[in-house]
Design a protein around this motif. Structure first.
Motif, PDB file in Angstrom:
ATOM      1  N   ASP A   1      -3.431  -3.255   8.484  1.00 55.82           N
ATOM      2  CA  ASP A   1      -4.782  -2.847   8.078  1.00 55.82           C
ATOM      3  C   ASP A   1      -5.128  -1.504   8.722  1.00 55.82           C
ATOM      4  O   ASP A   1      -5.547  -0.550   8.064  1.00 55.82           O
TER       5      ASP A   1
ATOM      6  N   ARG B   1       0.830  -1.207   0.000  1.00 55.57           N
ATOM      7  CA  ARG B   1       0.000   0.000   0.000  1.00 55.57           C
ATOM      8  C   ARG B   1       0.865   1.259   0.000  1.00 55.57           C
ATOM      9  O   ARG B   1       1.393   1.668   1.034  1.00 55.57           O
TER      10      ARG B   1
ATOM     11  N   ILE C   1      -8.080   0.584  -1.103  1.00 59.05           N
ATOM     12  CA  ILE C   1      -8.055   0.032   0.262  1.00 59.05           C
ATOM     13  C   ILE C   1      -9.399   0.203   0.985  1.00 59.05           C
ATOM     14  O   ILE C   1      -9.630  -0.394   2.011  1.00 59.05           O
TER      15      ILE C   1
ATOM     16  N   ASP D   1      -5.335   2.577   6.926  1.00 56.74           N
ATOM     17  CA  ASP D   1      -6.481   3.502   6.898  1.00 56.74           C
ATOM     18  C   ASP D   1      -6.072   4.851   7.493  1.00 56.74           C
ATOM     19  O   ASP D   1      -6.494   5.912   7.035  1.00 56.74           O
TER      20      ASP D   1
HETATM   21 MG    MG Z   1      -9.028  -2.071   5.953  1.00 55.14          MG
END
Ligand code: MG
Ligand code: NAI
Length: 340
Positions: free
Chosen positions: A230, A100, A261, A234
């Motif tokens: 995760d 990411r 995402i 964000d």
């Molecule tokens: Mg997520």
């Protein structure tokens, strides 16, 4: 199959998934991408139709195509035994590296950062092994293996080498989770020995959260177990400006799946207001993966130009609808061609 075209499975999914995917395929088609998209179903809509969120046809198609572009799916919390199809695909096809990238845009002048979060994608708490120990006591198992930690660490250092990034920060909570995060850290340091030119750093996950907000420019590559990766991604998306901006790649040895995402955003679904950039940037990563580097670069600069020119949706104070973003980007690309 169209001659010379890459076959890519396309899963629009639920909620805003079909809207952001529609915006993306329209732009890719305009740009002449040699991609043949094969539609497949997954998510809550598929569950309501077929009784499963991940039909066998979708699994078979991914097995064959090896490459996918994914919108987003809704995962209802109240259906017993229901498992998110994206998590199932990551585990079934061993898509062990979730990549990411986060880069600030000039539009947000307070910040200047460029880092990548590499999230272990197959284990941790996402093995979803939960049970009731007794009345009122619920247990979740967290699986951390030497093999998965070693290969994700190797992936992170290899990426550092290939992208000329000079630091990898391993995020953990080994002061509490001494066994599991302890194993993650020891694998990290073991792998690091083979990359003496790259700086290594350890950071507790909670202080990483603060540091990301205060000094985002101090990160280069962040390596994290599944859940920490995760959550931190964000948070990082918030730093960029919106959850709708950030793309990701789920990479295995043979298979690869690209997606924004964000989730299915049921609060705004159907209103043509979703930010499509996360999926558009994911399609850049897809093109690069397919070896279409020139087109990927052209698309990337069109998107960053579009953002700089205020082609934005409501989440960033913009005035454009999802479908209009594509039309405006097409106009911008046309002008670019005519002028140069
Ligand atoms: Mg997520
Ligand atoms: P979410 O990411 O769908 O939305 C969180 C907030 O961000 C919402 O206010 C939403 O409107 C906003 N947002 C998200 N994407 C946006 C975009 N492209 N443009 C503008 N605003 C955007 O997360 P939430 O609400 O926690 O979950 C909704 C559903 O999505 C749940 O069923 C969840 O399980 C699922 N989900 C699916 C994922 C996937 O398909 N990979 C990932 C995360 C959640």
């Amino acid at each position: 199959m169209l001659l010379g075209h890459h076959k890519v499975m396309l899963i629009p999914g639920d909620g805003i998934g079909p809207e952001v995917i529609g915006a993306t395929t329209e732009l890719l088609e305009f740009m002449g991408a040699k991609v043949e998209f094969i539609h497949a179903e997954a998510g809550y809509g598929a569950y309501k139709k077929y009784g499963t969120p991940l039909p066998k046809e979708t699994v078979d198609l991914f097995a064959e195509a090896k490459c996918a572009l994914f919108g987003a799916v809704t995962t209802p919390p109240s259906i017993e035994g229901y498992r998110s199809p994206i998590i199932q695909l990551r585990q079934m096809f061993d898509l062990y590296a979730n990549v990411r990238p986060f880069k600030s845009f000039e539009l947000f002048k307070d910040y200047s950062f460029d880092f990548v979060i590499i999230r272990e994608n197959t284990e941790g708490l996402y093995v979803a092994r939960e049970h009731w120990k007794s009345d009122g006591i619920a247990i979740a198992e967290r699986q951390i293996t030497q093999e998965a930690c070693g290969r994700i660490a190797t992936f992170a250092f290899e990426m550092a080498k290939s992208q000329s990034r000079n630091r990898v920060t391993a995020v953990h909570k080994a002061n509490v989770l001494r066994v599991t995060d302890g194993l993650f850290l020891s694998c990290f340091h073991n792998v690091a020995k083979d990359y003496p030119m790259i700086r290594v750093e350890e950071m507790l996950v909670d202080s990483t959260a603060t540091r990301l907000i205060v000094f985002p420019e101090s990160f280069d590559i962040i390596l994290a177990p599944n859940l920490y990766g995760d959550i931190l991604s964000d948070l990082a998306a918030g730093l960029v400006g919106s959850l709708g901006f950030s793309p990701s790649a789920n990479l295995g040895v043979e298979h690869a799946l690209f997606e924004p995402i964000h989730g299915s955003a049921p609060d705004i679904a159907g209103n043509d207001v979703a930010n499509p950039y996360g999926t558009l940037f994911a399609s850049c990563m897809l093109l690069e993966h397919l070896g279409e580097k020139k087109l990927a670069n052209r698309l990337f600069s069109l998107l960053t130009n579009g953002i700089a020119n205020g082609i934005l949706t409501h989440d960033l104070g913009g005035r454009f609808r999802t479908s209009e973003v594509t039309k405006q980007l097409i106009k911008l690309e046309d002008i670019g061609y005519r002028s140069g």
